[in-house]
Design a protein around this motif. Structure first.
Motif, PDB file in Angstrom:
ATOM      1  N   ASN A   1      -3.473   7.126   0.139  1.00  0.00           N
ATOM      2  CA  ASN A   1      -2.390   5.923  -0.218  1.00  0.00           C
ATOM      3  C   ASN A   1      -3.296   5.273  -1.310  1.00  0.00           C
ATOM      4  OD1 ASN A   1      -4.284   4.026   1.106  1.00  0.00           O
ATOM      5  ND2 ASN A   1      -3.256   4.953   3.043  1.00  0.00           N
TER       6      ASN A   1
ATOM      7  N   ASN B   1       0.882  -1.217   0.096  1.00  0.00           N
ATOM      8  CA  ASN B   1       0.142  -0.018  -0.042  1.00  0.00           C
ATOM      9  C   ASN B   1       0.912   1.134  -0.021  1.00  0.00           C
ATOM     10  OD1 ASN B   1      -2.234   1.539  -0.131  1.00  0.00           O
ATOM     11  ND2 ASN B   1      -2.594   1.424   2.129  1.00  0.00           N
ATOM     12  N   GLY B   2       1.567   1.703  -1.332  1.00  0.00           N
ATOM     13  CA  GLY B   2       2.114   2.911  -1.337  1.00  0.00           C
ATOM     14  C   GLY B   2       1.266   4.135  -1.877  1.00  0.00           C
ATOM     15  N   PRO B   3       1.774   4.941  -2.547  1.00  0.00           N
ATOM     16  CA  PRO B   3       0.950   6.075  -3.089  1.00  0.00           C
ATOM     17  C   PRO B   3       0.342   5.564  -4.549  1.00  0.00           C
ATOM     18  CG  PRO B   3       3.252   6.663  -2.549  1.00  0.00           C
ATOM     19  CD  PRO B   3       3.394   5.411  -2.428  1.00  0.00           C
TER      20      PRO B   3
ATOM     21  N   ASP C   1      -3.247   2.043   6.139  1.00  0.00           N
ATOM     22  CA  ASP C   1      -1.904   2.789   6.145  1.00  0.00           C
ATOM     23  C   ASP C   1      -1.041   2.183   5.391  1.00  0.00           C
ATOM     24  OD1 ASP C   1      -0.990   1.106   7.725  1.00  0.00           O
ATOM     25  OD2 ASP C   1      -1.529   2.251   9.581  1.00  0.00           O
ATOM     26  N   GLU C   2       0.265   2.591   5.284  1.00  0.00           N
ATOM     27  CA  GLU C   2       1.304   2.012   4.551  1.00  0.00           C
ATOM     28  C   GLU C   2       1.665   0.892   5.068  1.00  0.00           C
ATOM     29  OE1 GLU C   2       3.032   4.478   8.003  1.00  0.00           O
ATOM     30  OE2 GLU C   2       1.639   4.824   6.495  1.00  0.00           O
TER      31      GLU C   2
END
Length: 807
Positions: free
Chosen positions: A248, A228-230, A326-327
């Motif tokens: 994200n 889960n990145g940009p 989240d990341e």
């Protein structure tokens, strides 16, 4: 609803330009509210830094020589840490407006060195929040060309004003469908999502609800091993363009699906879910920390998604912070569900939460796209984040049963006047997704799942009309009659207009206020009954139908005073509500005056005293306004009676009731009770009135409209003054009435001009002086006639008030 032109054309195959598309949208009922053609980004060009030298007077600044592709290099002072020779970036010349910092550039002098422009960061061009350095483009970026075109920042943004009955157009795909149906291009259809499925979704879901309509369906899928990145730049640009902040990849995909397909999606971090999920009503007082970092106190009216630890999401409105992605998210649960529109609307209003998901669910999301929406979202997640998808868990959904509408084609002509052939009507409905079956002049039409607003044949006529073109309806004048038209407006309409004109002529300004007020204000003014409480208020503080115009007018006057305009006179002619029956709605003319806003004029006493102004308003100002309304409405003023006192929200000693006869109450006037003003948080000199326009009796119908001849007496009008000593409790109006009744033929008017209290008239007594107007009709009156009339006046006043002539 906002979208970019390129995003729309991803769903619509068309060569039409921006202007043609905007015109067609408005023509088919999707009114274009605003268009941003991105002209602000046109001045930015791609430029190369030729050299970068240290600033002679500042350690952190550099002096750049920049090749803009249009001549000799220009000098720019820059503080970005990544500024260097050979860098290719975005340049703004002097005179350019930079939207990210809201500044128009000029030639500057920074520590003794001139700067002829600016090398821009992504934040300064509203691309992202990054401002750690200037934009760094590939070496092969075309120097001198438009940066907006290169970076796709020149994509026009369209905003349409959606009516609440069009949930299908809360998606860009739905808007494209309407445009295609109107003949502007062809609707693109994507192939069905295709991906491998491995294993079961281990998290099971239970619908624990007493009413199945609260959640008619729920689809859930686990995707394992995501990164889960940009999100990709193209998705971020589209979300930023419509006013959303990229977070994200997983969250951005859900936002993208909400606008692209009108399908709200929610994602849970599977590692933060304890056990299975249950859709249930919240317990009284149960709380949840939502994604907006606010804690909400819930009630059984709210439907939630919970695990064994507690609430993880407010169903259809907003997710919980605890299970957000989240990341660090590796395994993600994707939710695609259906929710009851009414419950979502009530819950959202009660909690004060406005989200894109609520906006769509309270209007009605497409039930048949619940599962396909989950599949499309899964495909995007796998494409952007990788991972392996499990089999979907689908609970509760029984399928959509389409509504069948019996549709006679002749209704189009009857309701709109348009001559639309049966074939064209059929084609329009089919393009919009309706299924037409049968033949002849009457067909059966199946309504698609994404159109919950279509219920009957009139709705189908509307669809045909807007796609065929409202502009094709030709204006036709009404038929002219040979006879003179009778009265068109009702007596109530005429009197309402006359009341408005009379109050405006007295220097008052018309206000238009809400018919809904807070419950405490409604109770303060005699209302607040359960029958007048709104089932679905537009705001928590607008919960009751108003029993009076005065609360809203007083609040409006105070808002003006808070902004420095303390001398205001406002009126409104509108409806008030005594009960929920048709006869419980009253037509009322009401008004208030504040400060020194009297008829004589507002202002300081020393600047307006000559006109009689500059004094605080009082009960007599309100009385004059109320009587002006009654007189303007044509009632005989000689029959009007004034009694002291009024409803409890008025000052008991400075208010009055206006009557016509002993039973008909026409209105009230006066200064306001201090407790009333304190409760409303209103201050200052205030007076007001309400006149019931609908309580005024109809004038007797005359045999002819011809006005009678004007009859003027040839004899001189005579005025005589009298002073009567009466008890303090006797009203001046009673003396006026008694004097008038002494001889109704000769006495044409009685006015009070003085009231005196003092030791000379005795304890508990007062002296009331009146002027009596005497108009001879048949002959000149002699002294004996006047003496006899005087005796009748004195006797009448003594009989009805106990007053004696003051010596």
């Amino acid at each position: 609803m906002k979208f970019t032109l390129s995003w729309l054309k991803e769903h619509l195959e068309t060569d039409a330009g921006l202007d043609e598309i905007c015109t067609r949208l408005t023509e088919i009922g999707l009114e274009v509210e605003d268009v941003d053609d991105k002209a602000a980004f046109k001045p930015f060009v791609i430029a190369r830094v030729v050299s970068a030298e240290k600033h002679p007077q500042a350690d952190r600044l550099k002096v750049l020589m920049v090749d803009t592709g249009s001549g000799a290099p220009v000098q720019v002072v820059c503080g970005a840490p990544n500024a260097r020779a050979g860098l290719v970036g975005a340049f703004a010349a002097p005179g350019t407006y930079v939207p990210g910092i809201d500044v128009t550039l000029a030639v500057g002098n920074i520590r003794g060195v001139e700067s002829h422009g600016m090398m821009c960061s992504e934040k300064e061009l509203q691309i992202s929040d990054s401002h750690d350095g200037i934009i760094d483009l590939p070496d092969d970026a075309p120097v001198g060309q438009s940066y907006a075109a290169y970076a796709h920042l020149d994509d026009p943004l369209i905003e349409i004003n959606l009516t609440p009955n069009r949930p299908d157009c809360t998606s860009i795909h739905g808007i494209a469908r309407d445009l295609a149906a109107s003949g502007l291009g062809t609707l693109k259809t994507r192939p069905a999502p295709s991906f491998a499925v491995e294993g079961e979704t281990p998290v099971k879901l239970t619908l624990d609800l007493d009413d199945p309509k609260l959640c008619p369906g729920f689809a859930l899928r686990l995707v394992r091993g995501v990164r889960n990145g940009p999100s990709p730049r193209w998705m971020q640009q589209r979300l930023i363009a419509i006013g959303l902040r990229p977070i994200n990849a997983l969250v951005d995909v859900t936002n993208y699906m909400t606008f692209d397909q009108g399908r709200p999606i929610h994602v849970f971090d599977a590692a933060k879910i304890n056990g299975n999920l249950t859709v249930r009503r919240a317990a009284e007082g149960e709380t949840v920390l939502a994604l907006d970092q606010r804690e909400y106190k819930l009630s059984p009216n709210n439907v939630v998604i919970a695990d064994e630890n507690g609430i993880e999401s407010i169903g259809g409105i907003m997710g919980g912070e605890h299970s957000g992605c989240d990341e660090n998210t590796v395994d993600v649960l994707i939710e695609s569900a259906l929710w009851d529109p009414m419950n979502i609307a009530k819950s959202g209003r009660a909690l004060g939460i406005i989200t894109d998901a609520r906006y769509r669910f309270e209007r009605g999301a497409d039930p048949d796209y619940m599962v396909p929406g989950l599949e499309r979202t899964t495909e995007l997640v796998l494409e952007l984040c990788g991972g392996k998808a499990a089999k979907a868990e689908i609970v509760g959904y029984q399928g959509h049963e389409p509504k069948i509408v019996d549709f006679p084609y002749s209704e189009v002509k009857r309701l709109t006047g348009l001559d639309v052939s049966n074939e064209e009507s059929n084609t329009i409905l089919t393009r919009l997704g309706f299924t037409v079956s049968g033949s002849g002049e009457r067909v059966s039409v199946a309504v698609p799942s994404w159109r919950p607003d279509v219920d009957g044949k009139a709705d189908l006529v509307e669809e045909v009309m807007r796609i065929h073109g409202v502009d094709n309806i030709k204006p036709t004048p009404l038929e002219s009659h040979a006879t003179v038209n009778a009265k068109i407006l009702t007596t109530l309409q005429i009197r309402s207009r006359l009341a408005k004109r009379a109050l405006a002529a007295r220097g008052m300004l018309e206000a238009v206020t809400w018919s809904f007020i807070p419950e405490d204000q409604a109770k303060l003014f005699g209302g607040g009954s359960p029958a007048l409480k709104l089932a679905n208020p537009i705001a928590a503080e607008m919960s009751d139908m108003r029993p009076s115009l005065l609360p809203s007018l007083l609040s409006a006057a105070q808002r003006n005073a808070d902004k420095g305009y303390g001398d205001v006179a406002l009126f409104e002619v509108s409806g008030t509500y005594e009960n929920d029956r048709p006869d419980g709605q009253r037509r009322v003319a009401g008004g208030i005056r504040r400060g020194t806003a009297s008829l004589a004029g507002a202002g300081r006493a020393w600047s307006n005293a000559a006109k009689g102004g500059g004094k605080p308003v009082d009960v007599f100002d309100a009385k004059a306004d109320a009587l002006a309304v009654i007189e303007a409405c044509g009632l005989p003023m000689g029959n009007i009676q004034i009694e002291q006192g009024g409803p409890e929200w008025y000052h008991p000693g400075r208010s009055g009731t206006i009557k016509m006869g002993p039973k008909v109450i026409l209105g009230y006037f006066g200064e306001f009770h201090p407790l009333t003003l304190e409760t409303l948080d209103v201050s200052g000199a205030l007076c007001g009135f309400e006149v019931y326009v609908d309580a005024m009796p109809e004038a007797k119908r005359k045999a002819t409209r011809t006005k009678p001849a004007l009859e003027l007496s040839p004899f001189q009008l005579v005025r005589r003054d009298f002073a009567f000593v009466v008890d303090k409790t006797v009203e001046a109006g009673a003396i006026v009435k008694a004097a008038t009744g002494a001889d109704r033929k000769l006495v044409t008017g009685v006015n009070v001009f003085d009231i005196f209290e003092g030791a000379s008239v005795g304890d508990g007594k007062k002296s009331v002086a009146i002027e009596v107007q005497i108009q001879p009709v048949e002959r000149t009156l002699t002294d004996e006639d006047f003496e006899a009339l005087t005796q009748r006046i004195v006797a009448s006043v003594a009989k009805f008030t106990g007053g004696v002539l003051r010596s």
